[in-house]
Write an enzyme that holds these catalytic residues in place. Structure first.
Site, PDB file in Angstrom:
ATOM      1  N   TYR A  60      40.430  34.798  42.425  1.00 56.89           N
ATOM      2  CA  TYR A  60      40.848  36.155  43.094  1.00 56.89           C
ATOM      3  C   TYR A  60      39.654  37.063  42.887  1.00 56.89           C
ATOM      4  CZ  TYR A  60      40.981  38.391  38.249  1.00 56.89           C
ATOM      5  OH  TYR A  60      40.444  38.775  36.883  1.00 56.89           O
ATOM      6  N   TYR A 158      53.493  32.513  32.421  1.00 58.13           N
ATOM      7  CA  TYR A 158      54.140  33.849  32.064  1.00 58.13           C
ATOM      8  C   TYR A 158      55.523  34.340  32.313  1.00 58.13           C
ATOM      9  CZ  TYR A 158      49.037  34.403  30.732  1.00 58.13           C
ATOM     10  OH  TYR A 158      47.805  34.164  30.434  1.00 58.13           O
ATOM     11  N   ASP A 165      48.516  44.003  37.888  1.00 56.51           N
ATOM     12  CA  ASP A 165      47.605  43.223  38.431  1.00 56.51           C
ATOM     13  C   ASP A 165      47.972  42.291  39.778  1.00 56.51           C
ATOM     14  OD1 ASP A 165      47.278  43.772  35.780  1.00 56.51           O
ATOM     15  OD2 ASP A 165      45.613  42.135  35.633  1.00 56.51           O
ATOM     16  N   TRP A 239      44.063  48.194  40.187  1.00 52.87           N
ATOM     17  CA  TRP A 239      44.698  47.244  40.938  1.00 52.87           C
ATOM     18  C   TRP A 239      45.915  47.743  41.583  1.00 52.87           C
ATOM     19  CZ3 TRP A 239      41.603  43.557  41.872  1.00 52.87           C
ATOM     20  CH2 TRP A 239      40.760  42.927  41.113  1.00 52.87           C
TER      21      TRP A 239
END
Length: 398
Positions: A60, A158, A165, A239
Site C-alpha cells: 500500500y 484479523y 486504515d 487515513w
C-alpha cells in the site's frame, strides 16, 4: 570576465536582489510537490524500491507514493513521473494480470490500495494486463470476509475487525471501479463502510475516531463493551479523512446516504481542528493525548489532514473558513518537518514508521505502544500525502 568570477554567494545575493526588485516573475521556482517527488525518485530509482524495500512488493505504501506521482504528472505533465509508475506496474504485473506477491485469498485489504494506480495506467495505455489486474483486485472484494453488518474485515488474520486504515485502502478503489466499469451496486456498499465506521468507532466525548473495532470483542486491545481500541491514532484518522474526500469523487450524488458521508467529514474536521497544536498548526501522534509526556508532533497525519481539508474546501464539502487551518498546518510542515539536503533533495522528517493492533509480537494499542514505534525520515506515509497536500496548495495559489 565578471561572470566567471562570480561566486555562489554572489549568485545568491543577485537572486535575492531580483526578488526585492520585483523581478521574481522571471525566476522559475520548482513546485514543492515536484521537488519532493523528484527527491523520492532519487532515493528510490525504481518504484519497487519505495518504502525502503529490498525486494518486490505490491504494498500500500508503493501505491500511495505512486498515486501522488501520477497526481504530479496530471498537474504538470512531466512524463518522467508517469513512466516511473508505469515501470513499477510493469515490473509487478504479468501479461495475464497476475501480480507478483499478491494473493487475493489472503484477504488483506491493504493490498487493494495499490490497485488505484492501474486506472490511470489503463486509461492512458489501454494495455489489457492493467484491466486484468484491476479485475483481480476487484475479485478479492467480492469474497472478502465481512462483519455481520457488511463491513470489510481489515485482514483475514484479523477476524471481526474494522480499522480506520482499511477505509483508505479499500473504499476509493472500490468506488472508482464501480464508476469506471459500470457497477452501480458498488456505491451503496462503499457508503455503508463509512457508516459502519461512524457507528462503531466514533467517540462522542471528543468527536474523534478510535483506531479500530473488534466486533467479536476477542482482542485484548478491545473494550469489552464497545469493542473499540483505547486511543485515537493520528495517522488512522488521517487515513479515514483522506478516504472520505477521495471516495466521494466517484460516488454519484443521488446515492443514498452520500450526504451523510459529507456530514461525517465535516464533523471529523471540526474535531481534528480542536486538537491541532496552536503553536505549529501540526497534529500529534496520539490525538486524544495532546501534550502528554512522550507524545510528539507527527508528519504523516499532519500531511494527511492538510490534504483532506484543502481538498474538502476545494470540493465544497467544507466552508472556505477551514482553509486557514490547512494553510497554517502546511506552513507548520514546511517549517518543522521539511529538510533541505546537501545533494539538493528535500526530506520530510518525523514520520511514524508503522503502528497497528494485535499480531505477533502483540501490539496492545496503549499510549505507550504508539509512542514507542520507530520514527524515521521520508516515510512513504508522509511523502505521498505531503505531495498531495502540496498540489492542493499549488492549485490554490494559482
Amino acid at each position: 570576465m565578471l561572470k566567471s568570477k562570480m561566486t555562489s554567494t554572489g549568485v545568491a545575493l543577485m537572486l535575492v536582489s531580483l526578488l526585492l526588485l520585483g523581478g521574481c516573475k522571471s525566476i522559475r521556482v520548482t513546485p514543492m510537490s515536484v521537488r519532493m517527488a523528484e527527491s523520492e525518485m532519487k532515493r528510490s530509482p525504481e518504484g519497487w524500491m519505495l518504502d525502503f524495500s529490498d525486494r518486490l512488493k505490491w504494498n500500500y505504501c508503493h501505491g500511495l507514493v505512486s498515486q501522488s506521482f501520477l497526481d504530479v504528472y496530471d498537474r504538470y505533465g512531466d512524463e518522467k513521473f508517469f513512466k516511473y509508475v508505469k515501470q513499477y506496474a510493469d515490473t509487478m504485473i504479468y501479461e495475464n494480470g497476475e501480480i507478483i506477491g499478491y494473493k487475493p485469498h489472503e484477504f488483506n485489504i491493504d493490498r487493494i490500495n495499490t490497485g488505484k494506480i492501474l486506472f490511470r495506467l489503463y486509461n492512458k495505455t489501454k494495455d489489457e494486463k492493467y484491466k486484468k489486474a484491476l479485475d483481480l483486485q476487484r475479485s478479492q472484494l467480492k469474497e472478502h470476509p465481512r462483519t455481520q453488518e457488511g463491513g470489510f474485515w481489515h485482514k483475514k488474520v484479523y477476524p471481526c475487525q474494522m480499522w480506520l486504515d482499511g477505509l483508505y485502502m479499500g473504499a476509493p478503489f472500490y468506488a472508482q471501479y464501480g464508476k469506471e466499469f459500470n457497477e452501480p451496486e458498488v456505491f451503496p456498499d462503499v457508503v455503508n463502510q463509512f457508516m459502519l465506521i461512524r457507528k462503531h468507532l466514533y467517540d462522542p466525548a471528543t468527536g474523534l475516531f478510535r483506531h479500530a473495532w473488534d466486533e467479536c470483542r476477542q482482542q485484548a486491545w478491545a473494550d469489552s463493551i464497545t469493542g473499540q481500541s483505547a486511543h485515537v491514532w493520528g495517522r488512522a484518522m488521517g487515513w479515514y479523512a483522506m478516504a472520505l474526500v477521495d471516495a466521494l469523487d466517484f460516488i454519484p450524488a443521488e446515492t443514498p446516504r452520500r450526504d451523510s458521508m459529507v456530514i461525517i467529514f465535516r464533523e471529523l474536521v471540526q474535531a481534528v481542528e480542536k486538537v491541532q497544536d496552536p503553536a505549529t498548526g501540526l497534529w500529534y501522534q496520539v490525538l486524544d493525548q495532546g501534550t502528554r509526556e512522550g507524545n510528539y508532533l507527527e508528519s504523516s497525519c499532519s500531511a494527511m489532514f492538510t490534504y483532506a481539508i484543502l481538498k474538502g474546501v476545494r470540493m465544497g464539502y467544507l466552508d472556505a473558513s477551514h482553509r486557514q487551518i490547512a494553510l497554517k498546518s502546511y506552513d507548520g510542515i514546511i517549517k518543522n518537518f521539511i529538510r533541505e539536503n546537501a545533494d539538493g533533495t528535500i526530506s520530510i522528517t518525523r514520520g511514524c514508521a508503522v503502528a497497528g493492533l494485535g499480531g505477533k509480537p502483540y501490539r496492545s494499542g496503549t499510549f505507550e505502544y504508539y509512542i514507542s514505534e520507530p520514527v524515521r525520515d521520508d516515510d512513504p506515509k508522509a511523502v505521498g500525502p505531503f505531495i498531495m497536500a502540496s498540489l492542493e496548495m499549488e492549485d490554490f495559489k494559482k
